[in-house]
Enzyme design. Structure first.
Site, PDB file in Angstrom:
ATOM      1  N   GLU A  87       0.908  -1.220   0.064  1.00 48.25           N
ATOM      2  CA  GLU A  87       0.080   0.088   0.176  1.00 48.25           C
ATOM      3  C   GLU A  87       0.731   1.121  -0.028  1.00 48.25           C
ATOM      4  O   GLU A  87       1.951   1.274   0.612  1.00 48.25           O
ATOM      5  CB  GLU A  87      -0.683   0.340   1.251  1.00 48.25           C
ATOM      6  CG  GLU A  87      -1.557  -1.049   1.438  1.00 48.25           C
ATOM      7  CD  GLU A  87      -2.216  -1.072   2.910  1.00 48.25           C
ATOM      8  OE1 GLU A  87      -2.285  -0.089   3.661  1.00 48.25           O
ATOM      9  OE2 GLU A  87      -2.703  -2.310   3.380  1.00 48.25           O
ATOM     10  N   CYS A 108       3.182   8.073   1.548  1.00 51.21           N
ATOM     11  CA  CYS A 108       3.630   7.199   2.563  1.00 51.21           C
ATOM     12  C   CYS A 108       4.054   5.987   1.833  1.00 51.21           C
ATOM     13  O   CYS A 108       2.652   5.244   1.027  1.00 51.21           O
ATOM     14  CB  CYS A 108       2.649   7.262   3.488  1.00 51.21           C
ATOM     15  SG  CYS A 108       2.860   5.692   4.686  1.00 51.21           S
ATOM     16  N   CYS A 119       4.680  -5.878  15.872  1.00 53.07           N
ATOM     17  CA  CYS A 119       4.255  -5.056  16.866  1.00 53.07           C
ATOM     18  C   CYS A 119       2.803  -5.468  17.100  1.00 53.07           C
ATOM     19  O   CYS A 119       1.843  -5.833  16.095  1.00 53.07           O
ATOM     20  CB  CYS A 119       4.297  -3.647  16.258  1.00 53.07           C
ATOM     21  SG  CYS A 119       5.961  -3.238  16.240  1.00 53.07           S
TER      22      CYS A 119
HETATM   23 FE1  SF4 Z   1       6.408  -0.993  11.818  1.00 51.67          FE
HETATM   24 FE2  SF4 Z   1       5.931  -2.730  13.831  1.00 51.67          FE
HETATM   25 FE3  SF4 Z   1       3.884  -2.484  11.952  1.00 51.67          FE
HETATM   26 FE4  SF4 Z   1       6.347  -3.622  11.281  1.00 51.67          FE
HETATM   27  S1  SF4 Z   1       4.645  -4.446  12.627  1.00 51.67           S
HETATM   28  S2  SF4 Z   1       5.507  -1.892  10.024  1.00 51.67           S
HETATM   29  S3  SF4 Z   1       7.874  -2.712  12.487  1.00 51.67           S
HETATM   30  S4  SF4 Z   1       4.734  -1.016  13.519  1.00 51.67           S
END
Ligand code: SF4
Ligand code: SAH
Length: 352
Positions: A87, A108, A119
């Protein structure tokens, strides 16, 4: 599958000897005029165009979905050559006063298909990591978006899907194509790389000559809380991470940003605000507070407006530059990874 034209060096284009000016012509068509086919490269001889077409793909990505919101933030879901999807989000901002208005476009972009960092609050990591994007695929998002928007974006942020510092060689190659005057020619200071906190790569970038900007996705100001929401913190705990940022700031003489998503009841306490202010003062960092964008299936919520205001006030009173970022794509799932996730899981969509 044929490689992308931008992913091979110009010597592999096999241009006719004594016609080295062809390289600039081709680069200009691709990187400055954003053409979508070899046929549009009208100053190249037809045999050269068909030779290139037979060996190299020109387009890195095709839009499978373009969503626009009321405030004209646009979100693109791209299909890459191997069918993977990533995206980009294009965000306009109006500057100046009436009579002298101009619109800045910020794009972006994604750096990987999926993300390995998991995360807890993020949609991009839910299905894990699939692969790195090539330099041509990173730059391809800019080219495709520029063609749709009718012009080159003014700013670029690596805040889409993926962890850019886990794809460092391709990222650096892409930065070269984006920044170099013979490439897209963007200002390095208009490019921001966001990382969840890969300390060794931050240290490596500290000594890289390019002057891009760095944003650290902090999201918690103590190891106890950061460990709970960002597994990467177990590998590079805060002391180690902030030391790497310190090295970056000292080497580059540049301000960095802390990104801090506010998650109700998790990281929005006065104690976290106080600790965050301490870290920000130490590094002279500016803090961007981001009210959480709800991800379906995940248990996190954004705090009420008053809690967001109080958290921001605590930082300001602590002598820290802080703003609350009001992202404009709230109604189109503009936080990273959300659109792809819906597409992959084939959920019904409300605003096609
Ligand atoms: Fe960024 Fe964490 Fe999402 Fe990966 S999982 S894109 S490191 S916020
Ligand atoms: N992997 C890098 C860059 C991509 S994420 C990083 O983590 O920094 C870009 C930003 O979007 C990060 O600050 C990330 O934490 C944030 N983000 C992820 N999910 C979000 C959500 N649901 N709402 C708001 N911001 C989110």
């Amino acid at each position: 599958m044929k490689p992308l034209l931008l992913d091979v060096s110009a010597t592999d284009w096999n241009l006719p000897p004594k016609e080295t000016y062809r390289e600039k012509q081709i680069r200009d068509w691709v990187l400055k005029r954003f053409v979508s086919s070899y046929d549009e490269m009208t100053d190249l001889p037809a045999p050269l165009r068909s030779d290139l077409a037979s060996r190299f793909r020109l387009r890195a990505a095709e839009p499978v979905k373009v969503q626009g919101s009321e405030d004209t933030t646009r979100k693109f879901l791209w299909k890459l050559g191997d069918g993977s999807m990533v995206e980009s989000v294009l965000i306009p901002a109006t500057l100046g006063t009436s009579g002298n208005r101009s619109t800045r476009l910020t794009l972006c972009v994604s750096s990987q298909v999926g993300c390995a960092y998991g995360c807890r609050f993020c949609a991009s990591g839910i299905d894990g990591w699939r692969r790195n994007l090539t330099a041509g695929e990173i730059v391809g998002q800019v080219i495709e978006a520029a063609r749709i928007a009718g012009r080159r974006p003014d700013n670029l942020v690596f805040m889409g899907m993926g962890e850019p510092l886990a794809n460092l060689p391709n990222l650096l190659q892409a930065l070269d194509l984006l920044i170099s005057p013979s490439g897209i020619g963007m200002g390095a200071r208009h490019i921001t790389i966001s990382t969840s906190g890969l300390a060794p790569q931050i240290e490596e970038l500290a000594h890289h000559p390019l002057q891009f900007r760095l944003a650290l996705s902090l999201h918690a100001a103590s190891d106890e809380i950061r460990n709970k929401i960002m597994p990467v913190n177990k590998r590079y705990p805060l002391a180690r991470l902030l030391e790497a940022c310190d090295a970056f700031v000292r080497a580059k003489h540049q301000q960095i940003f802390f990104e801090y998503i506010l998650l109700a009841g998790i990281n929005d306490t006065p104690e976290q605000a106080r600790l965050l202010a301490q870290h920000a003062r130490r590094l002279h960092a500016k803090v961007n507070l981001i009210p959480y964008n709800k991800v379906e299936g995940l248990p996190y919520e954004r705090p009420p407006e008053t809690a967001i205001r109080i958290f921001c006030q605590t930082l300001l009173k602590g002598g820290v530059r802080a703003t609350v970022r009001r992202e404009k794509g709230h109604d189109i799932d503009a936080a990273c990874g959300q659109l792809r996730l819906k597409e992959l899981h084939q959920e019904p969509r409300s605003s096609d």
